[in-house]
Design a protein around this motif. Structure first.
Motif, PDB file in Angstrom:
ATOM      1  N   ALA A 111       0.824  -1.218   0.000  1.00 20.22           N
ATOM      2  CA  ALA A 111       0.000   0.000   0.000  1.00 20.22           C
ATOM      3  C   ALA A 111       0.858   1.267   0.000  1.00 20.22           C
ATOM      4  CB  ALA A 111      -0.936   0.006   1.202  1.00 20.22           C
ATOM      5  N   LEU A 112       2.000   1.226   0.669  1.00 19.31           N
ATOM      6  CA  LEU A 112       2.902   2.383   0.717  1.00 19.31           C
ATOM      7  C   LEU A 112       4.092   2.242  -0.225  1.00 19.31           C
ATOM      8  CD1 LEU A 112       3.034   3.040   4.570  1.00 19.31           C
ATOM      9  CD2 LEU A 112       1.674   4.242   2.847  1.00 19.31           C
ATOM     10  N   SER A 113       4.293   1.050  -0.732  1.00 27.73           N
ATOM     11  CA  SER A 113       5.475   0.770  -1.542  1.00 27.73           C
ATOM     12  C   SER A 113       5.068   0.009  -2.804  1.00 27.73           C
ATOM     13  CB  SER A 113       6.474  -0.057  -0.715  1.00 27.73           C
ATOM     14  OG  SER A 113       7.665  -0.264  -1.432  1.00 27.73           O
ATOM     15  N   PRO A 114       4.736   0.708  -3.875  1.00 29.00           N
ATOM     16  CA  PRO A 114       4.310   0.017  -5.097  1.00 29.00           C
ATOM     17  C   PRO A 114       5.424  -0.797  -5.754  1.00 29.00           C
ATOM     18  CG  PRO A 114       4.447   2.377  -5.475  1.00 29.00           C
ATOM     19  CD  PRO A 114       4.684   2.157  -4.011  1.00 29.00           C
ATOM     20  N   LYS A 115       6.665  -0.553  -5.338  1.00 32.04           N
ATOM     21  CA  LYS A 115       7.798  -1.308  -5.864  1.00 32.04           C
ATOM     22  C   LYS A 115       8.654  -1.796  -4.711  1.00 32.04           C
ATOM     23  CE  LYS A 115       8.148   1.182 -10.202  1.00 32.04           C
ATOM     24  NZ  LYS A 115       9.000   1.973 -11.067  1.00 32.04           N
ATOM     25  N   ILE A 116       9.313  -2.925  -4.931  1.00 31.53           N
ATOM     26  CA  ILE A 116      10.325  -3.408  -4.006  1.00 31.53           C
ATOM     27  C   ILE A 116      11.618  -3.581  -4.788  1.00 31.53           C
ATOM     28  CG2 ILE A 116       8.705  -4.551  -2.438  1.00 31.53           C
ATOM     29  CD1 ILE A 116       9.510  -7.196  -3.744  1.00 31.53           C
ATOM     30  N   THR A 117      12.717  -3.510  -4.081  1.00 31.86           N
ATOM     31  CA  THR A 117      14.021  -3.704  -4.705  1.00 31.86           C
ATOM     32  C   THR A 117      14.734  -4.827  -3.968  1.00 31.86           C
ATOM     33  OG1 THR A 117      14.123  -1.370  -5.299  1.00 31.86           O
ATOM     34  CG2 THR A 117      16.192  -2.593  -5.359  1.00 31.86           C
ATOM     35  N   VAL A 118      15.316  -5.730  -4.729  1.00 33.50           N
ATOM     36  CA  VAL A 118      16.088  -6.829  -4.163  1.00 33.50           C
ATOM     37  C   VAL A 118      17.542  -6.630  -4.587  1.00 33.50           C
ATOM     38  CG1 VAL A 118      16.349  -9.331  -3.978  1.00 33.50           C
ATOM     39  CG2 VAL A 118      14.071  -8.331  -4.361  1.00 33.50           C
TER      40      VAL A 118
END
Length: 137
Positions: free
Chosen positions: A62-69
């Motif tokens: 909801a607050l983070s439309p993307k994640i980074t690995v």
């Protein structure tokens, strides 16, 4: 991470399919780096990675439309991190003894069983975090 010779970064939408893509990318990246998928650390590492990405997708989307690995490796370690833009930092080491901690408790048991480390690092603005895992090879 800069001191490690192998590095890769992957940014994904915060959707359930991100778990599969992050895991497949880890497998491919490890092979390219010469770390065999039969290495005893790899299966637990992939499970840990899957749990962390799942947590970001479930709890931070909801607050983070993307994640980074982030993936990195050296001759004696495999390091990875999952970053999202949700400010909550879970109590990593408290998850082992906390009832109802679910997947995070399993993650920490695996990390400690492999003699690895886990660190939650807040973004400079306090509105996001990365969970960093370091596992010996």
């Amino acid at each position: 991470m800069e001191a490690l010779p192998h590095r890769h970064v992957l940014t994904l939408p915060s959707v359930p399919a991100a778990v599969r893509v992050a895991r497949q990318t880890a497998e491919q990246t490890l092979r390219e780096w010469g770390i065999g998928l039969r290495h005893p650390t790899v299966d637990p590492a992939l499970l840990i990675l899957s749990e962390l990405v799942t947590n970001s997708v479930r709890h931070a989307a909801a607050l983070s439309p993307k994640i980074t690995v982030f993936y990195a490796a050296g001759p004696d370690c495999f390091v990875f991190a999952v970053h999202d833009r949700h400010p909550y930092q879970p109590p990593l080491y408290g998850a082992i003894t906390e009832r109802g901690s679910g997947g995070l408790g399993t993650v920490m048991e695996l990390v400690l069983g492999l003699r690895g480390t886990a660190v939650a690092r807040a973004d400079a603005d306090g509105k996001g975090k990365s969970i960093w895992i370091t596992l010996p090879l």
